[in-house]
Motif scaffolding. Sequence first.
Motif, short mmCIF file in Angstrom:
data_model
loop_
_atom_site.label_atom_id
_atom_site.label_comp_id
_atom_site.label_asym_id
_atom_site.label_seq_id
_atom_site.Cartn_x
_atom_site.Cartn_y
_atom_site.Cartn_z
N ARG A 197 16.75 36.80 4.93
CA ARG A 197 17.29 37.61 3.83
C ARG A 197 16.18 38.14 2.90
O ARG A 197 16.48 38.90 1.98
N ARG A 219 13.63 40.27 3.32
CA ARG A 219 13.34 41.71 3.34
C ARG A 219 14.42 42.49 2.61
O ARG A 219 14.14 43.39 1.82
N GLU A 220 15.67 42.13 2.88
CA GLU A 220 16.78 42.81 2.19
C GLU A 220 16.68 42.60 0.69
O GLU A 220 16.90 43.52 -0.11
N CYS A 221 16.35 41.38 0.26
CA CYS A 221 16.23 41.07 -1.16
C CYS A 221 15.12 41.89 -1.80
O CYS A 221 15.30 42.52 -2.85
N HIS A 222 13.94 41.90 -1.16
CA HIS A 222 12.79 42.59 -1.76
C HIS A 222 13.05 44.10 -1.89
O HIS A 222 12.79 44.69 -2.94
N TYR A 223 13.53 44.71 -0.82
CA TYR A 223 13.67 46.16 -0.82
C TYR A 223 14.92 46.64 -1.55
O TYR A 223 15.16 47.84 -1.66
N SER A 224 15.73 45.72 -2.07
CA SER A 224 16.86 46.11 -2.92
C SER A 224 16.47 46.13 -4.39
O SER A 224 17.27 46.54 -5.24
N LEU A 225 15.26 45.68 -4.70
CA LEU A 225 14.82 45.63 -6.10
C LEU A 225 14.47 47.02 -6.59
O LEU A 225 13.90 47.84 -5.84
N HIS A 244 19.57 38.24 -9.52
CA HIS A 244 19.53 39.11 -8.34
C HIS A 244 19.09 38.33 -7.11
O HIS A 244 19.71 38.45 -6.04
N THR A 245 18.04 37.53 -7.23
CA THR A 245 17.55 36.81 -6.06
C THR A 245 18.52 35.71 -5.62
O THR A 245 18.61 35.40 -4.43
N TYR A 264 20.91 36.24 -2.75
CA TYR A 264 20.42 36.27 -1.37
C TYR A 264 20.08 34.86 -0.87
O TYR A 264 19.41 34.72 0.15
#
Length: 317
Positions: free
Chosen positions: A274, A276-282, A6-7, A10
């Motif tokens: 990227r 913030r987008e990565c963290h809050y998509s978890l 997942h990470t 990004y």
Amino acid sequence: MDLRTHTRAYCDKDNRLAALSYFGTFAVYFGALWLAIVHVDRWYILLPAGVVFAFSAVRLYVLQHDTGHHSLFETRAQNELAGHVLSPFTFAPFEVMKQNHNLHHANVGNLEHRETGEIYTMTLREWQQAGFWKRLQYRLYRNPFILVPLGAAFTYFIRYRWPKNTLEFGVWGVILHNLAIIGMLTLLYAVAGMTGVWVWLVFSFLGGMIGVFLVYLQHNFEDTYWDRRPDLNPQVAALQGSSCLDFGWLFDLAVANITLHDIHHYNARIPSYRLRECHYSLPAELGLRRIGFLEALRALTLKLWDEDKQALVPFPS
């Protein structure tokens, strides 16, 4: 969910976003400094302009940190050049600080290598065995009214003139870096006189205090993670041992998302733009903790790592 996969989605660098972040921050930095100097006699302009300047200085420091990971621009050469250019403005010599920070990443959460961290943490057992003078020294060191202002002044204005491991990682780079700072301040004096130098100094100090406050919170909170090898788990150390500070999107923007330190330690190749987008998509089931501002302030009362409780605790009564 495979967090590693997942990470990685990004990790793509985009020079357009990188340039906007990089040059845009410089524009705010110089614009706010100019506004503060020109209106130094108007506190209602000076103070907000100075605060914006301080946060832009922090943001430049974070961007330099990204270039050290080669995670801001698309190529290694671009990141290296950008990192060196940033050095006089962040007061951090690029090459030595890059290598020291890589040591920090390699040893995060490792009780046997606490010297690679920015803020030193003593264990409860070590505290109980320490004598009066060692306890007093540590108490003073961990006092936030000493750690934040004096820590900022010492670190950015004194310690970084010759950082640890300079002899190993680059003497000439540090010397040239210090000469560049002298040149920058000389130019500022020539353009704006001592008024300009004092405005720069005062609000650079404010930026340094914001930086030290954030650095403290990145790994010092109640349920952080420390362990010894062979039991040390690097993935747990990255995610649980590093914080996510939930101070709102505007604060994240102001500090280039360094608040999302858990995901950064898990995968340092993710560009700051990227994170913030990565963290809050978890998904929520991963249980990643987000620390609000009041909890962050309470974390300043935590001083010692209790190996039995696996928690950061205050000084014993």
